[in-house]
Design a protein around this motif. Structure first.
Motif, mmCIF file in Angstrom:
data_model
loop_
_atom_site.group_PDB
_atom_site.id
_atom_site.type_symbol
_atom_site.label_atom_id
_atom_site.label_comp_id
_atom_site.label_asym_id
_atom_site.label_seq_id
_atom_site.Cartn_x
_atom_site.Cartn_y
_atom_site.Cartn_z
ATOM 1 N N ASN A 164 0.837 -1.107 -0.022
ATOM 2 C CA ASN A 164 -0.214 0.035 -0.162
ATOM 3 C C ASN A 164 0.753 1.292 0.045
ATOM 4 O OD1 ASN A 164 -2.566 -1.325 -0.048
ATOM 5 N ND2 ASN A 164 -2.589 -1.539 2.210
ATOM 6 N N ARG A 211 0.943 3.887 -3.065
ATOM 7 C CA ARG A 211 0.793 5.376 -2.851
ATOM 8 C C ARG A 211 2.001 6.415 -3.453
ATOM 9 N NH1 ARG A 211 0.081 6.364 2.971
ATOM 10 N NH2 ARG A 211 -0.397 4.280 3.154
ATOM 11 N N ARG A 215 1.982 6.003 -7.282
ATOM 12 C CA ARG A 215 0.872 6.952 -8.088
ATOM 13 C C ARG A 215 1.302 8.222 -7.803
ATOM 14 N NH1 ARG A 215 -3.052 2.940 -5.245
ATOM 15 N NH2 ARG A 215 -3.588 1.474 -7.024
ATOM 16 N N ARG A 216 1.793 8.922 -6.734
ATOM 17 C CA ARG A 216 2.194 10.168 -6.562
ATOM 18 C C ARG A 216 3.214 10.500 -7.653
ATOM 19 N NH1 ARG A 216 3.394 11.975 -1.007
ATOM 20 N NH2 ARG A 216 1.190 11.964 -0.843
#
Length: 47
Positions: free
Chosen positions: A7, A11, A14-15
């Motif tokens: 996870n 994150r 994706r950022r």
């Protein structure tokens, strides 16, 4: 890879992709990830 680690990685990826980086360039920056872990992350990003 544990669910928590996955996870966090998702994150971060994706950022970084939102800022214009390519997925493969991002994954290349993590040399300790195994090929299986990279495939797992690729699959999760493209879903």
């Amino acid at each position: 890879m544990s669910n928590a680690a996955k996870n966090i990685m998702l994150r971060v990826i994706r950022r970084r992709m939102a800022e214009g980086e390519e997925l493969e360039d991002i994954l290349d920056g993590y040399p300790k990830l195994t090929d299986a872990e990279k495939e797992e992350l690729r699959a999760a990003i493209t879903d």
